[in-house]
Design a protein around this motif. Sequence first.
Motif, PDB file in Angstrom:
ATOM      1  N   LYS A 110       0.805  -1.225   0.000  1.00 33.96           N
ATOM      2  CA  LYS A 110       0.000   0.000   0.000  1.00 33.96           C
ATOM      3  C   LYS A 110       0.839   1.278   0.000  1.00 33.96           C
ATOM      4  N   ILE A 111       2.153   1.118   0.147  1.00 33.54           N
ATOM      5  CA  ILE A 111       3.010   2.308   0.257  1.00 33.54           C
ATOM      6  C   ILE A 111       4.125   2.262  -0.787  1.00 33.54           C
ATOM      7  N   THR A 112       4.313   3.393  -1.496  1.00 33.97           N
ATOM      8  CA  THR A 112       5.463   3.521  -2.386  1.00 33.97           C
ATOM      9  C   THR A 112       6.465   4.429  -1.690  1.00 33.97           C
ATOM     10  N   PHE A 113       7.682   3.936  -1.494  1.00 33.20           N
ATOM     11  CA  PHE A 113       8.713   4.737  -0.833  1.00 33.20           C
ATOM     12  C   PHE A 113       9.613   5.380  -1.885  1.00 33.20           C
ATOM     13  N   LEU A 114       9.885   6.672  -1.688  1.00 34.63           N
ATOM     14  CA  LEU A 114      10.680   7.421  -2.671  1.00 34.63           C
ATOM     15  C   LEU A 114      11.771   8.201  -1.964  1.00 34.63           C
ATOM     16  N   GLN A 115      13.006   8.055  -2.441  1.00 31.60           N
ATOM     17  CA  GLN A 115      14.047   8.907  -1.870  1.00 31.60           C
ATOM     18  C   GLN A 115      13.947  10.272  -2.534  1.00 31.60           C
ATOM     19  N   SER A 116      13.665  11.306  -1.775  1.00 31.95           N
ATOM     20  CA  SER A 116      13.444  12.621  -2.361  1.00 31.95           C
ATOM     21  C   SER A 116      13.673  13.691  -1.304  1.00 31.95           C
ATOM     22  N   ASN A 117      14.303  14.782  -1.735  1.00 32.20           N
ATOM     23  CA  ASN A 117      14.451  15.928  -0.858  1.00 32.20           C
ATOM     24  C   ASN A 117      13.136  16.708  -0.945  1.00 32.20           C
ATOM     25  N   LEU A 118      12.288  16.569   0.024  1.00 33.77           N
ATOM     26  CA  LEU A 118      10.907  17.062  -0.043  1.00 33.77           C
ATOM     27  C   LEU A 118      10.247  16.568  -1.332  1.00 33.77           C
ATOM     28  N   PHE A 119      10.002  17.502  -2.288  1.00 33.15           N
ATOM     29  CA  PHE A 119       9.230  17.100  -3.470  1.00 33.15           C
ATOM     30  C   PHE A 119      10.094  16.881  -4.704  1.00 33.15           C
ATOM     31  N   ASN A 120      11.404  17.088  -4.604  1.00 28.40           N
ATOM     32  CA  ASN A 120      12.166  17.241  -5.857  1.00 28.40           C
ATOM     33  C   ASN A 120      12.148  16.016  -6.764  1.00 28.40           C
ATOM     34  N   LEU A 121      11.956  14.836  -6.205  1.00 30.81           N
ATOM     35  CA  LEU A 121      11.966  13.664  -7.077  1.00 30.81           C
ATOM     36  C   LEU A 121      10.582  13.039  -7.263  1.00 30.81           C
ATOM     37  N   LEU A 122       9.578  13.805  -6.900  1.00 29.03           N
ATOM     38  CA  LEU A 122       8.227  13.307  -7.103  1.00 29.03           C
ATOM     39  C   LEU A 122       7.924  13.333  -8.607  1.00 29.03           C
ATOM     40  N   PRO A 123       7.457  12.236  -9.187  1.00 27.01           N
ATOM     41  CA  PRO A 123       7.227  12.222 -10.633  1.00 27.01           C
ATOM     42  C   PRO A 123       6.312  13.368 -11.071  1.00 27.01           C
ATOM     43  N   SER A 124       6.604  13.950 -12.230  1.00 27.28           N
ATOM     44  CA  SER A 124       5.888  15.169 -12.654  1.00 27.28           C
ATOM     45  C   SER A 124       4.399  14.915 -12.878  1.00 27.28           C
ATOM     46  N   THR A 125       4.028  13.670 -13.098  1.00 21.58           N
ATOM     47  CA  THR A 125       2.597  13.367 -13.290  1.00 21.58           C
ATOM     48  C   THR A 125       1.763  13.843 -12.107  1.00 21.58           C
ATOM     49  N   PHE A 126       2.355  13.836 -10.929  1.00 23.61           N
ATOM     50  CA  PHE A 126       1.594  14.253  -9.744  1.00 23.61           C
ATOM     51  C   PHE A 126       1.205  15.730  -9.808  1.00 23.61           C
ATOM     52  N   TYR A 127       1.999  16.515 -10.539  1.00 21.44           N
ATOM     53  CA  TYR A 127       1.700  17.945 -10.638  1.00 21.44           C
ATOM     54  C   TYR A 127       0.681  18.230 -11.746  1.00 21.44           C
ATOM     55  N   LEU A 128       0.733  17.402 -12.797  1.00 24.96           N
ATOM     56  CA  LEU A 128      -0.163  17.646 -13.929  1.00 24.96           C
ATOM     57  C   LEU A 128      -1.611  17.517 -13.493  1.00 24.96           C
ATOM     58  N   LEU A 129      -1.833  16.541 -12.645  1.00 27.44           N
ATOM     59  CA  LEU A 129      -3.189  16.337 -12.155  1.00 27.44           C
ATOM     60  C   LEU A 129      -3.090  16.277 -10.628  1.00 27.44           C
ATOM     61  N   PRO A 130      -3.480  17.378  -9.946  1.00 30.06           N
ATOM     62  CA  PRO A 130      -3.325  17.362  -8.482  1.00 30.06           C
ATOM     63  C   PRO A 130      -3.880  16.064  -7.900  1.00 30.06           C
ATOM     64  N   SER A 131      -3.062  15.394  -7.130  1.00 31.68           N
ATOM     65  CA  SER A 131      -3.334  13.986  -6.896  1.00 31.68           C
ATOM     66  C   SER A 131      -3.719  13.611  -5.481  1.00 31.68           C
ATOM     67  N   PHE A 132      -3.406  14.464  -4.516  1.00 33.62           N
ATOM     68  CA  PHE A 132      -3.482  13.973  -3.142  1.00 33.62           C
ATOM     69  C   PHE A 132      -4.689  14.502  -2.369  1.00 33.62           C
ATOM     70  N   ASP A 133      -5.276  13.630  -1.574  1.00 34.90           N
ATOM     71  CA  ASP A 133      -6.336  14.038  -0.646  1.00 34.90           C
ATOM     72  C   ASP A 133      -5.722  14.579   0.636  1.00 34.90           C
ATOM     73  N   LEU A 134      -4.504  14.127   0.924  1.00 36.24           N
ATOM     74  CA  LEU A 134      -3.855  14.553   2.162  1.00 36.24           C
ATOM     75  C   LEU A 134      -2.344  14.586   1.962  1.00 36.24           C
ATOM     76  N   ILE A 135      -1.739  15.691   2.391  1.00 34.93           N
ATOM     77  CA  ILE A 135      -0.277  15.728   2.525  1.00 34.93           C
ATOM     78  C   ILE A 135       0.002  15.903   4.009  1.00 34.93           C
ATOM     79  N   ILE A 136       0.840  15.044   4.529  1.00 35.86           N
ATOM     80  CA  ILE A 136       1.067  15.035   5.980  1.00 35.86           C
ATOM     81  C   ILE A 136       2.565  15.020   6.247  1.00 35.86           C
TER      82      ILE A 136
END
Length: 283
Positions: A161-187
């Motif tokens: 259920k969890i995808t782990f990503l090594q990232s400095n805050l958001f810098n390595l989050l795949p760009s698809t997440f920005y194209l379509l706002p994706s999250f119900d919660l950021i914690i």
Amino acid sequence: MNPTELLNYGKGQLGERNLNDARILIEHCLKLKPSEFYFSKKSIKTREKNSYQKLLDKRKNGLPTAYITEETEFMGLKFFVNKNVLIPRQETEILIEEVLKLLPTSHFPLPTILDIGTGSGNIAISLAKYISDAKIIATDISKEALGVAKKNAKLNDVSDKITFLQSNLFNLLPSTFYLLPSFDLIISNPPYIKNSEIKKLQKEIQHEPKIALDGGKDGLNFYKKIVLMSRKLLKKNGFLMFEIGYHHSQKIKKMMAAAKFRNIKIVNDYSQQERVIYGQNSN
Ligand code: GLN
């Protein structure tokens, strides 16, 4: 000597205040379950007393008990911990409880959650455990911390259920997440100690990773960045939720309001300290 007498011996060295630690270290040393402790009539061998003494010495030098036993509990779940991760704190459980109130499964089918700075994975893993259909992304800048978090996801049976990503805050989050706002919660429970204060903290905390504690000059470095970026990643009405430190609530509230978050709420912990802030994305 039986375990109860050994506990008295440990208490003599660590002090009444640390009685619980003295007991946990015996359980660890003798491989006893908490429920077995008080009934055990086992007679302690010299070898066992010596190895207990070694653990007491580490504790007396300021090493936190959880790093000695490499284990702690959070939200009723077991977590492996080592010096690469912050030891999960009981106060952080308030965040999980607030999320469980905010995301009733009926209103948020398949909630998508981003946990920033996951550390041991305690937040992401508890949410995966208690929200049955949640999809979670958990990031951390530290590869070693992510190793611990992945191990904990396995231990608690939520790896799928969890995808782990090594990232400095958001810098390595795949760009698809920005194209379509994706999250119900950021914690996030970001590092929030002012760096000038770190040296003054008790010696136990000095054993924890500096990068998990250091929030920069005013302790607010990570909040500033996360508030701004979250707007682009959250769905409309999606929640941004933080753990906060002592005296930070009004400054963070201002930042969130300036970024057009609405319905901003502050929640106290059980010792009546402001501990959680959250708001909704108005986009
Ligand atoms: N998310 C982890 C926790 O809440 C780690 C936080 C951190 O490293 N600052 O304990």
